[in-house]
Write a protein that holds these residues in place. Structure first.
Motif, PDB file in Angstrom:
ATOM      1  N   LEU A 131      14.954  52.699  28.518  1.00 48.82           N
ATOM      2  CA  LEU A 131      15.425  51.513  29.232  1.00 48.82           C
ATOM      3  C   LEU A 131      16.722  50.975  28.640  1.00 48.82           C
ATOM      4  O   LEU A 131      17.613  50.540  29.368  1.00 48.82           O
ATOM      5  N   VAL A 132      16.860  50.989  27.336  1.00 46.58           N
ATOM      6  CA  VAL A 132      18.087  50.515  26.687  1.00 46.58           C
ATOM      7  C   VAL A 132      19.254  51.402  27.073  1.00 46.58           C
ATOM      8  O   VAL A 132      20.344  50.916  27.419  1.00 46.58           O
ATOM      9  N   VAL A 133      19.064  52.700  27.054  1.00 45.97           N
ATOM     10  CA  VAL A 133      20.139  53.623  27.417  1.00 45.97           C
ATOM     11  C   VAL A 133      20.517  53.450  28.885  1.00 45.97           C
ATOM     12  O   VAL A 133      21.697  53.410  29.243  1.00 45.97           O
ATOM     13  N   ALA A 134      19.530  53.320  29.767  1.00 48.28           N
ATOM     14  CA  ALA A 134      19.813  53.110  31.187  1.00 48.28           C
ATOM     15  C   ALA A 134      20.558  51.797  31.393  1.00 48.28           C
ATOM     16  O   ALA A 134      21.484  51.718  32.207  1.00 48.28           O
ATOM     17  N   GLY A 135      20.197  50.759  30.661  1.00 50.93           N
ATOM     18  CA  GLY A 135      20.893  49.480  30.766  1.00 50.93           C
ATOM     19  C   GLY A 135      22.342  49.588  30.339  1.00 50.93           C
ATOM     20  O   GLY A 135      23.233  48.987  30.947  1.00 50.93           O
ATOM     21  N   LEU A 136      22.599  50.344  29.283  1.00 50.73           N
ATOM     22  CA  LEU A 136      23.977  50.531  28.841  1.00 50.73           C
ATOM     23  C   LEU A 136      24.804  51.243  29.900  1.00 50.73           C
ATOM     24  O   LEU A 136      25.957  50.867  30.165  1.00 50.73           O
ATOM     25  N   PHE A 137      24.259  52.250  30.530  1.00 52.74           N
ATOM     26  CA  PHE A 137      24.991  52.957  31.582  1.00 52.74           C
ATOM     27  C   PHE A 137      25.256  52.051  32.779  1.00 52.74           C
ATOM     28  O   PHE A 137      26.346  52.055  33.342  1.00 52.74           O
ATOM     29  N   LEU A 138      24.272  51.256  33.150  1.00 53.30           N
ATOM     30  CA  LEU A 138      24.464  50.338  34.272  1.00 53.30           C
ATOM     31  C   LEU A 138      25.505  49.272  33.938  1.00 53.30           C
ATOM     32  O   LEU A 138      26.339  48.912  34.760  1.00 53.30           O
ATOM     33  N   PHE A 139      25.461  48.753  32.732  1.00 53.65           N
ATOM     34  CA  PHE A 139      26.402  47.719  32.323  1.00 53.65           C
ATOM     35  C   PHE A 139      27.827  48.267  32.295  1.00 53.65           C
ATOM     36  O   PHE A 139      28.755  47.644  32.769  1.00 53.65           O
ATOM     37  N   ARG A 140      28.001  49.434  31.733  1.00 51.26           N
ATOM     38  CA  ARG A 140      29.338  50.034  31.655  1.00 51.26           C
ATOM     39  C   ARG A 140      29.840  50.402  33.043  1.00 51.26           C
ATOM     40  O   ARG A 140      31.019  50.321  33.327  1.00 51.26           O
TER      41      ARG A 140
END
Length: 164
Positions: free
Chosen positions: A14-23
């Motif tokens: 979830l943290v990695v997916a959030g980083l991709f969405l944020f970027r």
């Protein structure tokens, strides 16, 4: 123990997916197409003003200032500032002597006492005093239909999957 590992893996995912969405949402490129040039616009569109007319937005303080400034010279004199208070004072000063007695100031309370004192004795009994209670308006109740009571579903005990 395997539950902790699965939970940690899911959290990391979830943290990695959030980083991709944020970027991905923070891109600075302009996604809108460029505005058409003025040479391609028709003559009817050129007659329309670019910005719609709007009323002047006054703040609450500006409106309050304008209400008090009676002569509209952008200054408030002492007389303008106290005019409303003098009007209220004159309304309370029933004998117009320029002084506010206790009875004039508390006219509502005096009238309530005299109205409750049925026997005109100058004192209130318990029954007379009860008539001076403030009548409060009932708060409006919800106009929603009452929720239907649902029968609780049969609970099943979870199976014990622990690897003890």
């Amino acid at each position: 123990m395997w539950r902790y590992l699965v939970g940690a893996g899911a959290t990391l995912l979830l943290v990695v997916a959030g980083l991709f969405l944020f970027r991905g949402s923070a891109s600075t490129e302009n996604r809108l197409p460029p505005a058409p040039s003025a040479s391609t616009a028709s003559e009817a569109e050129q007659d329309v003003p670019g910005e719609p007319p709007s009323a002047s937005a006054k703040t609450r303080e500006q409106k309050r200032f304008d209400r008090i400034d009676k002569d509209k010279n952008d200054t408030i004199t002492k007389d303008e500032y106290f005019a409303l208070r003098r009007k209220f004072f004159a309304r309370l000063d029933t004998d117009h002597d320029g002084k506010l007695s206790f009875e004039e100031w508390s006219v509502k309370a005096v009238d309530r006492f005299q109205g409750a004192d049925k026997d005109k004795s100058g004192t209130l009994s318990r029954a007379e005093f009860a008539t001076t209670a403030v009548v409060r308006k009932a708060k409006p109740r919800c106009a929603c239909a009452p929720a239907k009571a649902q029968a609780p579903a049969a609970r099943q005990e979870p199976a014990d999957d622990s690897d003890d």
